[in-house]
Design a protein around this motif. Sequence first.
Motif, mmCIF file in Angstrom:
data_model
loop_
_atom_site.group_PDB
_atom_site.id
_atom_site.type_symbol
_atom_site.label_atom_id
_atom_site.label_comp_id
_atom_site.label_asym_id
_atom_site.label_seq_id
_atom_site.Cartn_x
_atom_site.Cartn_y
_atom_site.Cartn_z
ATOM 1 N N ASN A 225 0.828 -1.208 0.000
ATOM 2 C CA ASN A 225 0.000 0.000 0.000
ATOM 3 C C ASN A 225 0.860 1.256 0.000
ATOM 4 O O ASN A 225 0.479 2.276 -0.575
ATOM 5 N N GLN A 226 2.009 1.172 0.654
ATOM 6 C CA GLN A 226 2.915 2.316 0.709
ATOM 7 C C GLN A 226 3.760 2.440 -0.553
ATOM 8 O O GLN A 226 4.399 3.480 -0.772
ATOM 9 N N HIS A 246 -5.600 -4.310 -0.241
ATOM 10 C CA HIS A 246 -6.433 -3.289 0.413
ATOM 11 C C HIS A 246 -7.536 -3.957 1.227
ATOM 12 O O HIS A 246 -7.880 -3.493 2.321
ATOM 13 N N GLU A 359 -11.481 7.331 8.083
ATOM 14 C CA GLU A 359 -10.283 8.133 8.308
ATOM 15 C C GLU A 359 -10.559 9.630 8.428
ATOM 16 O O GLU A 359 -9.681 10.398 8.791
ATOM 17 N N ASN A 360 -11.789 10.073 8.078
ATOM 18 C CA ASN A 360 -12.036 11.518 8.149
ATOM 19 C C ASN A 360 -13.254 11.878 8.992
ATOM 20 O O ASN A 360 -13.848 12.939 8.817
ATOM 21 N N GLU A 449 -10.682 18.258 1.826
ATOM 22 C CA GLU A 449 -9.832 17.351 2.598
ATOM 23 C C GLU A 449 -8.631 16.921 1.780
ATOM 24 O O GLU A 449 -8.674 16.838 0.559
ATOM 25 N N GLU A 450 -7.554 16.677 2.492
ATOM 26 C CA GLU A 450 -6.344 16.160 1.883
ATOM 27 C C GLU A 450 -6.390 14.634 1.879
ATOM 28 O O GLU A 450 -7.371 14.026 2.293
ATOM 29 N N LEU A 451 -5.317 14.043 1.416
ATOM 30 C CA LEU A 451 -5.211 12.592 1.478
ATOM 31 C C LEU A 451 -5.165 12.158 2.934
ATOM 32 O O LEU A 451 -4.790 12.915 3.818
ATOM 33 N N ARG A 452 -5.561 10.927 3.180
ATOM 34 C CA ARG A 452 -5.643 10.353 4.527
ATOM 35 C C ARG A 452 -6.682 11.055 5.391
ATOM 36 O O ARG A 452 -6.647 10.983 6.616
ATOM 37 N N GLY A 453 -7.606 11.798 4.768
ATOM 38 C CA GLY A 453 -8.719 12.363 5.498
ATOM 39 C C GLY A 453 -8.416 13.604 6.294
ATOM 40 O O GLY A 453 -9.245 14.056 7.094
ATOM 41 N N SER A 487 -1.074 15.901 -4.653
ATOM 42 C CA SER A 487 -2.101 15.310 -3.798
ATOM 43 C C SER A 487 -3.447 15.970 -4.053
ATOM 44 O O SER A 487 -4.505 15.340 -3.890
ATOM 45 N N ARG A 491 -6.729 13.790 -4.840
ATOM 46 C CA ARG A 491 -7.939 13.911 -4.032
ATOM 47 C C ARG A 491 -9.130 14.310 -4.903
ATOM 48 O O ARG A 491 -10.236 13.791 -4.731
#
Length: 574
Positions: A225-226, A246, A359-360, A449-453, A487, A491
């Motif tokens: 995932n990374q 995932h 996550e958000n 929102e950005e990535l990762r919420g 990003s 998004r």
Amino acid sequence: MAAAPYKYQPLKPNSHEIRMLQIHPTWRAFSTIKCSLINVDLDDLENESVPFDFYEALSYTWGDATGKVTIKLDGCSFEVTRNLAAALRRLRARKGYRYLWVDAICINQADEQERNSQVALMGLIYRTAEQVLIWLGREADGSKGAMKLIDNISDIGVEESDVIASLENEAHHAKWQNVARLFDRSYWRRVWVRQEVALAKGIVVLCGDQMMSWDALIEAAVFLNQNTANFEPIAAELTRYTSGYHDAIGMDILREMILKDNQVPLEDVMLHLRQCECTDQRDKVYGALGLVGPEVDVAVDYGLDKVAIYTSAAIAAIKSTDCLNTICACQNLNRGSGLPSWVPDLEVDWTARKLRRTENLDTLGSAGGFAKPVYSFHRRDNGLFSLTTRGVAVDTISEVCAEFDSDETLGKVLEEWRVLAMRTLSTLQPPISDEDMRSCFWRTITANEELRGLAASDGFIAQALEHAIEGSSDAIPSIDLSIGQTSFNERFREDAMNRRFYATNSGYIGLGPSDVRNGDLVVILLGNALPLVLRKEDNHCLVVGETYTHGIMNGEIAADLDNGILSIDEFDIY
């Protein structure tokens, strides 16, 4: 002459009695699989009469129903799928019995009443098992090497830089494609395995004659995932590939939630299961019940149809959380299934990415958080339930743009959205600055929102300028998102895909469902995290879907209620 079906010994009604599969030992690898069934009560496993100290539970996919294999069950012929037969052959010992719970054998699948009661016990069965055995299937498509490679990723003596170097080495691509094939097995997409993994005390992963720990597999999944930029192009060369790693991470998140709180909100797990696969679509509710608390009142009854079960689940999710966020998952207004518009259709995969996710939860806002929800349910003449609730009709949608549904239309659609935003925001009184116009538009099309919420920062929003088309002098410049990796770009593609941009009579702009149209209402229901688009029809409304509407996401309308500009109304939603 067809053999008589195996005759099950009845289970005690209104108890925790189950059947346990006793696998007989053998020294011969390919001899007939011989098993017995033993009735035991989960509340009485310490009794000396129980012939085992512990049992294991199998997590697997039934596999192809054709070409079944005959095993011996209590001396009688019994047919199982090839995949299950392979698992039993792999798991039986050379000496001593092995005790395993397997749904296809331990439940009399032909008895609907028993099936109802035993499915309701599955959460307890998997919680009580000493460990859960994940069976990914027989060795195939390079799975042996893939299992070894996955296990090596988590080895304490292996440097991450060396693994990344292997990913980047074209000569190693075939090995990594085998990893992709392993994560493409149907196991990762199935409904029931979520519960089986999440509730397990311990987990062992098996494929062919290879074995690894669940922790090792998850470390590998997190690594992939990374490093998607390296791994996905390799995997994409396989026509059938899906991102099973995932799914594995999602299962582990559910597992962590169970370990922390001992349960998961029904809404969360039910919507997680929406994108999973199952033969019986009702299992997208029943497969969630072992993960939720006792306050959730949904009985297992395979005599009911999907409409009744999904409606019952939606009502239970709303009551158990005392909020209406569940209906934000409704994305398909034109329902051939006959469901009420406020009940999510779990049989249909997400049309657009859900705006409010795990996550958000703390960053997207709480549009209706200034008041407690008020709701009730009523059975209509046609047998369907309506939802009566209270909220605020903030505004009416006056203009809707084309849907963003592919890269081919990206440039044209984004320019249409920009033009509408310019025309709408330039009429606001008092006027707003060019900088505020840009911020308003760019925050809307990324749901702020950005990535990762994370909540969108000024720096994140400013990334849009990196895509600005040279020579544009408008307050909101034209941008080209077909080039450039930021990003912001990522998004936008995630949140805006399969949505439409719109404007309202009073000058709000928003990112709404693909079904939105002129005349629809932007509504905030009391207590709800997100605004909704509702459509009035005669004396009732229909849910069109969730929306991001800039300027009303954090309870701002409370002030307009206090000064009388807006008022609280009742909505009867069919």
